[in-house]
Design a protein around this motif. Structure first.
Motif, PDB file in Angstrom:
ATOM      1  N   UNK A  29       5.161 -19.814   9.842  1.00 54.50           N
ATOM      2  CA  UNK A  29       4.718 -20.596   8.683  1.00 54.50           C
ATOM      3  C   UNK A  29       3.634 -19.829   7.915  1.00 54.50           C
ATOM      4  N   UNK A  30       2.687 -19.246   8.623  1.00 57.99           N
ATOM      5  CA  UNK A  30       1.608 -18.481   7.968  1.00 57.99           C
ATOM      6  C   UNK A  30       2.188 -17.285   7.215  1.00 57.99           C
ATOM      7  N   UNK A  31       3.133 -16.578   7.850  1.00 60.99           N
ATOM      8  CA  UNK A  31       3.766 -15.420   7.202  1.00 60.99           C
ATOM      9  C   UNK A  31       4.478 -15.825   5.920  1.00 60.99           C
ATOM     10  N   UNK A  32       5.271 -16.883   5.997  1.00 61.12           N
ATOM     11  CA  UNK A  32       6.027 -17.313   4.821  1.00 61.12           C
ATOM     12  C   UNK A  32       5.112 -17.882   3.741  1.00 61.12           C
ATOM     13  N   UNK A  33       4.120 -18.653   4.134  1.00 62.26           N
ATOM     14  CA  UNK A  33       3.160 -19.235   3.201  1.00 62.26           C
ATOM     15  C   UNK A  33       2.459 -18.141   2.400  1.00 62.26           C
ATOM     16  N   UNK A  34       1.851 -17.188   3.097  1.00 61.66           N
ATOM     17  CA  UNK A  34       1.117 -16.132   2.431  1.00 61.66           C
ATOM     18  C   UNK A  34       2.055 -15.159   1.722  1.00 61.66           C
ATOM     19  N   UNK A  35       3.165 -14.827   2.361  1.00 63.63           N
ATOM     20  CA  UNK A  35       4.104 -13.879   1.773  1.00 63.63           C
ATOM     21  C   UNK A  35       4.721 -14.367   0.479  1.00 63.63           C
ATOM     22  N   UNK A  36       5.179 -15.597   0.463  1.00 61.07           N
ATOM     23  CA  UNK A  36       5.801 -16.149  -0.756  1.00 61.07           C
ATOM     24  C   UNK A  36       4.779 -16.245  -1.876  1.00 61.07           C
ATOM     25  N   UNK A  37       3.558 -16.649  -1.549  1.00 59.72           N
ATOM     26  CA  UNK A  37       2.516 -16.751  -2.573  1.00 59.72           C
ATOM     27  C   UNK A  37       2.205 -15.378  -3.170  1.00 59.72           C
ATOM     28  N   UNK A  38       2.129 -14.359  -2.332  1.00 59.77           N
ATOM     29  CA  UNK A  38       1.855 -13.012  -2.841  1.00 59.77           C
ATOM     30  C   UNK A  38       2.996 -12.521  -3.735  1.00 59.77           C
ATOM     31  N   UNK A  39       4.227 -12.763  -3.324  1.00 59.99           N
ATOM     32  CA  UNK A  39       5.375 -12.366  -4.156  1.00 59.99           C
ATOM     33  C   UNK A  39       5.321 -13.093  -5.492  1.00 59.99           C
ATOM     34  N   UNK A  40       5.056 -14.390  -5.443  1.00 56.81           N
ATOM     35  CA  UNK A  40       5.001 -15.209  -6.656  1.00 56.81           C
ATOM     36  C   UNK A  40       3.885 -14.713  -7.579  1.00 56.81           C
ATOM     37  N   UNK A  84       6.751  -7.650   2.865  1.00 58.71           N
ATOM     38  CA  UNK A  84       6.552  -7.263   4.262  1.00 58.71           C
ATOM     39  C   UNK A  84       6.212  -8.471   5.136  1.00 58.71           C
ATOM     40  N   UNK A  85       5.407  -9.398   4.610  1.00 61.81           N
ATOM     41  CA  UNK A  85       5.085 -10.604   5.382  1.00 61.81           C
ATOM     42  C   UNK A  85       6.314 -11.490   5.567  1.00 61.81           C
ATOM     43  N   UNK A  89       7.403  -7.562   8.960  1.00 64.63           N
ATOM     44  CA  UNK A  89       7.379  -6.145   9.282  1.00 64.63           C
ATOM     45  C   UNK A  89       5.956  -5.608   9.119  1.00 64.63           C
ATOM     46  N   UNK A  90       5.438  -4.960  10.161  1.00 67.82           N
ATOM     47  CA  UNK A  90       4.061  -4.454  10.189  1.00 67.82           C
ATOM     48  C   UNK A  90       3.074  -5.601   9.930  1.00 67.82           C
ATOM     49  N   UNK A  91       3.323  -6.714  10.576  1.00 66.00           N
ATOM     50  CA  UNK A  91       2.600  -7.951  10.282  1.00 66.00           C
ATOM     51  C   UNK A  91       1.092  -7.813  10.398  1.00 66.00           C
ATOM     52  N   UNK A  92       0.580  -7.250  11.493  1.00 68.84           N
ATOM     53  CA  UNK A  92      -0.889  -7.187  11.646  1.00 68.84           C
ATOM     54  C   UNK A  92      -1.542  -6.343  10.552  1.00 68.84           C
ATOM     55  N   UNK A  93      -1.094  -5.100  10.301  1.00 69.80           N
ATOM     56  CA  UNK A  93      -1.768  -4.335   9.238  1.00 69.80           C
ATOM     57  C   UNK A  93      -1.629  -4.982   7.863  1.00 69.80           C
ATOM     58  N   UNK A  94      -0.480  -5.576   7.596  1.00 70.42           N
ATOM     59  CA  UNK A  94      -0.280  -6.245   6.304  1.00 70.42           C
ATOM     60  C   UNK A  94      -1.174  -7.483   6.221  1.00 70.42           C
TER      61      UNK A  94
END
Length: 171
Positions: A29-40, A84-85, A89-94
């Motif tokens: 959930x955290x990955x998708x939440x932050x990842x989608x917001x960054x893409x948007x 990437x989120x 992929x490369x979750x911790x560094x990202x």
């Protein structure tokens, strides 16, 4: 004949504890939440280079040329981090970079507010000077803090469900 229901040694490697499974779901959930917001956020700015430049320049933190360069590159950085989120992929560094980016956004918004600037944050396109009654600094800071918390979770515990990290690297 034994009636115990204790797991055998073979079962232990196949069934994660309930708490670990919940943490894996929270990670997803955290990955998708932050990842989608960054893409948007990146996608909203990528086709508007002048607007993106002006949005960063409005903060009056960096020299105009550097602020313009940041405005041009930031949308692409956000999109790459977001993709990437979402992929896991490369979750911790990202997550580290994304969390630090959110903290930088919070500092930028807070300093604009403290200095009495009346600007739109430019977070999802737009940006620049607006009317004093149009600023939404507290909401923007709270929103970015929620995103930073999602990133911090992934920084602390990058393991999650449906991630390429799990498929490629086993974690």
């Amino acid at each position: 004949m034994s009636t115990t229901t204790e797991p055998t040694a073979g079962d232990l490697g196949h069934r994660p504890e309930r708490g670990e499974r919940v943490k894996d779901v929270v990670g997803l959930v955290a990955r998708l939440f932050l990842g989608v917001v960054l893409i948007w956020a990146g996608a909203a700015k990528v086709g508007k280079p002048l607007t993106s430049e002006r949005a960063v320049q409005a903060y009056e933190i960096f020299p105009m040329d550097l602020a313009g360069w940041i405005g041009l590159t930031l949308p692409f950085v956000e999109i790459v981090l977001g993709v990437l989120l979402v992929l896991g992929l490369f979750t911790r560094p990202v997550a580290i970079v994304s969390t630090l980016l959110m903290l930088a956004f919070i500092v930028g918004i807070a300093q604009a507010w403290a200095r009495g600037l009346t600007i739109d944050c430019g977070c999802f396109g737009g940006g620049g000077e607006i009317g004093a009654d149009e600023t939404q600094y507290p909401q923007e800071i709270a929103r970015d803090a929620a995103f930073a918390l999602a990133g911090a979770w992934l920084w602390w515990r990058p393991r999650s469900l449906a991630s390429l990290d799990r498929i490629l690297f086993g974690h």
